[in-house]
Enzyme design. Sequence first.
Site, PDB file in Angstrom:
ATOM      1  N   LEU A 259       0.865  -1.171   0.000  1.00 46.59           N
ATOM      2  CA  LEU A 259       0.000   0.000   0.000  1.00 46.59           C
ATOM      3  C   LEU A 259       0.902   1.222   0.000  1.00 46.59           C
ATOM      4  O   LEU A 259       1.964   1.219   0.637  1.00 46.59           O
ATOM      5  CB  LEU A 259      -0.911   0.023   1.235  1.00 46.59           C
ATOM      6  CG  LEU A 259      -1.913  -1.123   1.392  1.00 46.59           C
ATOM      7  CD1 LEU A 259      -2.694  -0.961   2.687  1.00 46.59           C
ATOM      8  CD2 LEU A 259      -2.868  -1.181   0.205  1.00 46.59           C
ATOM      9  N   ASP A 260       0.502   2.270  -0.704  1.00 46.26           N
ATOM     10  CA  ASP A 260       1.277   3.503  -0.698  1.00 46.26           C
ATOM     11  C   ASP A 260       1.414   4.025   0.732  1.00 46.26           C
ATOM     12  O   ASP A 260       0.588   3.718   1.608  1.00 46.26           O
ATOM     13  CB  ASP A 260       0.604   4.568  -1.561  1.00 46.26           C
ATOM     14  CG  ASP A 260       0.607   4.209  -3.041  1.00 46.26           C
ATOM     15  OD1 ASP A 260       1.415   3.355  -3.432  1.00 46.26           O
ATOM     16  OD2 ASP A 260      -0.214   4.784  -3.784  1.00 46.26           O
ATOM     17  N   LYS A 261       2.415   4.838   0.943  1.00 42.88           N
ATOM     18  CA  LYS A 261       2.704   5.387   2.263  1.00 42.88           C
ATOM     19  C   LYS A 261       1.453   5.937   2.943  1.00 42.88           C
ATOM     20  O   LYS A 261       1.199   5.668   4.128  1.00 42.88           O
ATOM     21  CB  LYS A 261       3.754   6.493   2.145  1.00 42.88           C
ATOM     22  CG  LYS A 261       4.033   7.245   3.437  1.00 42.88           C
ATOM     23  CD  LYS A 261       5.013   8.381   3.207  1.00 42.88           C
ATOM     24  CE  LYS A 261       5.219   9.193   4.488  1.00 42.88           C
ATOM     25  NZ  LYS A 261       6.141  10.335   4.262  1.00 42.88           N
TER      26      LYS A 261
END
Length: 336
Positions: free
Chosen positions: A147-149
């Site tokens: 998952l993106d930051k």
Amino acid sequence: MDQFPDDGEEIVDLVVEPDAAGRRLDAYLATAIAELSRSRLKVLIEAGHVSIGGATIVEAKKAVNAGDVIRVAVPPAVAPEPEGEPIPLNVVYEDSDLLVIDKQAGLVVHPAAGNWSGTLVNALIAHCGDSLSGIGGVRRPGIVHRLDKDTTGLMVVAKNDRAHKRLANQFADHGRTGPLERGYRAIVWGVPSLPYGLVDAPIGRSPTSRLKMAVLKTGGKEAITHYTVQDRFGDPKNPIASLIDLRLETGRTHQIRVHMAAMAHPLIGDQEYGKGFLTKMSLIPEPARSAIASFHRQALHAWLLGFEHPTTGETLHFESEPPEDLAHLIEAFNGL
């Protein structure tokens, strides 16, 4: 017979069956030893940890013959290079093979340039301790999807090579032939013209910025996103924003963000792909305007995760409520 050092390694002895004759050594071992990936076995072969008939073999492409007696010496997992850090995690499920977490915003998944510490991997090493039996020979968690930051929500992480291999196969298949499910909720600018549909548009590195992804006419990788409009916010005749349910059929970097931006409905708060829509802020009454201004990330949450357990074969299903900041944003929009 060549002698392998006795340093706590695990010895696996195999006899090649007639129907496996002619296969590459690494490919045969990957089938015969479910706990180890083919890439890991290739490294072991090239490092001199595999013998056939007592002779050390260092070529992964060597063909095996019926009746070959193969010995594989699997060294114990070494300490991880990233150090464990006591970062709080919301663990929703855990057993000896895997764990499922509900990732918070602001947490980078894997150490990389500029983020060598303070990542999910650092947190997992500290949390799991000795329960990590090794991924690729290193005591570290097996990341099979990311998952993106600043994207929140559910992630599954493997604790050992066998679980990592089998989970990775499920994610590579994207749920086409198995029970894998990945569901996301997003708040986007505007409302898609159709209540449901799909975006089938290849994604690759942006030709104008190497730090961004983009829909490409040529050279991109297959990317398919299914969407369903769940709610509309604002004037029914001219809604300002909408709540979208999204399901992934592929798993490209920034896929949802890129596809929604390509539809001219970028995610609220997306500073990479939705900056051009900030002018709409002047059209939004309070308190939604203040809620958007104080929302400093893309409005995206991985709310659903389902997969087959790599050992038991049981289908596991998890759901996650929106985190507090996203719930507050939805509430503000509902007040329009």
